[in-house]
Design an enzyme around this catalytic site. Structure first.
Site, mmCIF file in Angstrom:
data_model
loop_
_atom_site.group_PDB
_atom_site.id
_atom_site.type_symbol
_atom_site.label_atom_id
_atom_site.label_comp_id
_atom_site.label_asym_id
_atom_site.label_seq_id
_atom_site.Cartn_x
_atom_site.Cartn_y
_atom_site.Cartn_z
ATOM 1 N N GLY A 153 -3.312 19.650 -19.918
ATOM 2 C CA GLY A 153 -3.016 18.252 -19.684
ATOM 3 C C GLY A 153 -4.262 17.402 -19.860
ATOM 4 O O GLY A 153 -5.391 17.888 -19.848
ATOM 5 N N CYS A 154 -4.049 16.095 -20.014
ATOM 6 C CA CYS A 154 -5.174 15.194 -20.293
ATOM 7 C C CYS A 154 -6.103 15.057 -19.096
ATOM 8 O O CYS A 154 -7.334 15.155 -19.240
ATOM 9 C CB CYS A 154 -4.653 13.835 -20.738
ATOM 10 N N TYR A 155 -5.564 14.857 -17.905
ATOM 11 C CA TYR A 155 -6.407 14.811 -16.712
ATOM 12 C C TYR A 155 -7.135 16.148 -16.480
ATOM 13 O O TYR A 155 -8.341 16.163 -16.218
ATOM 14 C CB TYR A 155 -5.573 14.474 -15.473
#
Length: 334
Positions: A153-155
């Site tokens: 995921g991006c986070y």
């Protein structure tokens, strides 16, 4: 030349994938696909994203089942919702395709994780066991052998790239959990129109306190507890993560700098600042994660910035693909 299929090509991450793969000298985009029910089916990608006119004018083909393309392609990118990836990936994998999944469907090898945070019972435990987590800088050797790569995921990408050198180097005081405050642009919510992500409605605010599904993903792969608070900002793209930590007694600024240097001196898509900290403008439209930090006594603040659609999604997927097939790691990305 590898034939590839992008599923979910009309979305923000999908169009970035198409852009990278179109200019990749070893990849041939065989088809772009969307769900059979999508209102984008039948349109050309360049009609939806005019910056690609004359560059990628392929039609968006409706996909009803993996069988339509599984025997025609070597590589599949799934820029789809987790429930779609969960159903499609095994069919492509069983046909011998190499799959890069940008959703959360195979990121954590724990069935309880999916019941609690995604609200469904995972039906493909065999592939969950085989999936390799595609944090490219840290799982390079495993990605080289993988048939299924679960792109982070991006986070979690920004948070882990900032924290893993410190955790692995045993520099942090375990009595004080790292506190991650991260703000993302609205493109992280996808292209579908929603009042909650309308620029006229969005105001800087935290969300998903203690419940965001990226929190347990970070903890599972970092191997250390954290406090994670995501925020939504009224800007299009990018993630800025400000992480507050406590160092063990005696750990200095130079020790922190040395840990980051050891981790990333030969990693072309992570840029560590010798002075100062990054801002979003340094990474928007770029495949990098930029990291800077400051130390005062036992207190450490690390700042990580990335484009959520690129290093947080599409460019990391292509980076993993380059690693998997032995191409230069930054091929088509820089």
């Amino acid at each position: 030349m590898l034939n590839t299929l992008i599923v979910g090509a009309s979305g923000y991450a999908g169009v970035e994938l198409a852009t990278f793969l179109n200019r990749h000298p070893h990849m041939n985009i065989t088809a772009l696909a969307v769900s059979a029910q999508s209102p984008d089916a039948g349109k050309r990608l360049s009609d939806l994203h005019p910056q690609l006119k004359g560059v990628v004018d392929l039609p968006l083909q409706p996909l009803s089942s993996a069988a339509e393309w599984a025997d025609k392609v070597d590589v599949v990118f799934l820029a789809t919702a987790h429930e779609v990836s969960h159903d499609l990936a095994p069919a492509f994998l069983d046909a011998g395709c190499v799959v890069f999944d940008l959703s959360g469907a195979f990121r954590v090898n724990d069935s309880e994780f999916y019941q609690r945070y995604y609200g469904f019972t995972h039906q493909h435990g065999d592939w969950l066991d085989k999936a390799v987590y595609g944090l490219a800088e840290w799982n390079h050797d495993k990605v080289k052998e993988a048939q299924l790569v679960a792109v982070p995921g991006c986070y979690p990408t920004a948070a882990q790239l900032a924290l893993k050198p410190l955790v692995d180097g045993e520099l942090l005081n375990a009595d004080q959990w790292p506190v991650i405050n991260a703000t993302s642009g609205v493109s992280g919510a996808g292209r579908k129109a929603s009042v909650t992500t309308s620029f006229c409605e969005v105001s800087l605010q935290p969300y998903g306190l203690f419940t965001h599904r990226h929190h347990p993903e970070i903890v599972a792969h970092l191997g250390a507890p954290v406090i994670f608070t995501p925020h939504l900002g009224n800007f299009p793209r990018g993630i800025l993560a400000t992480i507050t930590c406590r160092l063990k007694p005696g750990v200095s600024h130079d020790d922190v700098a040395a840990a980051f240097h050891r981790a990333y001196h030969d990693k072309p898509l992570v840029r560590v600042y010798e002075q100062g900290v990054p801002a979003l403008k340094a990474v928007i439209g770029q495949p990098f994660c930029d990291i800077g930090f400051a130390v005062q006594g036992e207190h450490l603040i690390v700042v990580a910035a990335e484009d959520n659609l690129l290093k947080g999604a599409a460019s990391q997927a292509v980076q993993c693909m380059n690693i998997r097939f032995g191409f230069p790691e930054t091929q088509s990305l820089i």
